[in-house]
Motif scaffolding. Structure first.
Motif, short mmCIF file in Angstrom:
data_model
loop_
_atom_site.label_atom_id
_atom_site.label_comp_id
_atom_site.label_asym_id
_atom_site.label_seq_id
_atom_site.Cartn_x
_atom_site.Cartn_y
_atom_site.Cartn_z
N GLU A 102 0.83 -1.21 0.00
CA GLU A 102 0.00 0.00 0.00
C GLU A 102 0.86 1.26 0.00
O GLU A 102 0.53 2.26 -0.65
N THR A 103 1.97 1.22 0.72
CA THR A 103 2.88 2.37 0.74
C THR A 103 3.47 2.61 -0.64
O THR A 103 3.56 3.76 -1.11
N LEU A 130 0.68 6.71 5.26
CA LEU A 130 0.07 5.46 5.70
C LEU A 130 0.52 5.17 7.13
O LEU A 130 1.72 5.11 7.41
#
Length: 236
Positions: A102-103, A130
């Motif tokens: 996700e990062t 995040l």
């Protein structure tokens, strides 16, 4: 899995428990099923309010858990987290991989637009952040992989506390939303102070170049700007 077939009635009860959100622990004696234990985590009372506050602030809330599907969906429904944002049955390594992925996605999206406005935003504002929140030893790898790792709880695991960037020594999850708010306010004040200082000193510089003011005014303006910034944010 073989134990489930040895006692159909107990297996049916265990399946019902799992669907209800409980975790089943099988007990055996000398390789023979002796029974099953139903374990169910108690939810923190502040969890629904905390997720509601975070969503109101524009924070996208995702749940990562090692629990089974039933338990995860029960908690997610109670907290108002969408099923698509509920990820269950995760090992510590899979949690870390999810956070890392996700990062990377945020970084890629942030750099995708190459227009001048996008470059200006990257220069002064940065990308979305995040954050990972956890309190157990299983959360430690993901806490370290996130932009910001926050360890929660008075009785949080030592590994989580050491890995996290922030440690909130309270069991009230609503304090997490308060921390996000304070962080945003701090950044906003810093930007305001920088803008005010640059504007004031630029004005004095232009007046000095035009011959309207002298060195004394420039010194007073420099010191005065610093004092205004300090006094403006002094607690009252």
């Amino acid at each position: 899995r073989g134990w489930r077939g040895s006692d159909p009635a107990l297996a049916a009860a265990a399946e019902a428990w799992e669907k209800a959100g409980a975790t089943v622990v099988w007990v055996g004696v000398d390789g023979v099923v002796a029974g099953a234990l139903r374990c169910e985590d108690s939810m923190r009372a502040s969890a629904p309010r905390a997720t509601a506050l975070l969503r109101a602030m524009g924070v996208h809330v995702v749940m990562l858990t090692g629990d089974n599907r039933g338990s995860a969906r029960r908690v997610a429904k109670h907290c108002g987290i969408a099923e698509a944002d509920t990820h269950y049955g995760l090992t510590p390594e899979r949690k870390m991989r999810f956070v890392t992925s996700e990062t990377l996605a945020l970084e890629t999206k942030w750099r995708a637009d190459d227009g001048w406005a996008a470059r200006a935003r990257r220069r002064f504002f940065g990308r979305a952040t995040l954050a990972m929140v956890g309190d157990g030893i299983n959360d430690a790898p993901a806490l370290g992989a996130a932009d910001i790792g926050a360890a929660m709880g008075v009785a949080g695991a030592a590994a989580a506390m050491e890995t996290a960037d922030v440690a909130l020594l309270t069991n009230d999850l609503a304090r997490l939303a308060e921390s996000v708010f304070l962080g945003r306010e701090c950044v906003r004040k810093i930007r305001q102070n920088i803008a005010f200082s640059v504007a004031a000193k630029t004005l004095v510089l232009m007046l000095s170049l035009a011959g309207v003011t002298g060195l004394a005014v420039a010194v007073v303006a420099d010191v005065g700007t610093a004092l205004v910034v300090i006094l403006r944010h002094t607690p009252r």
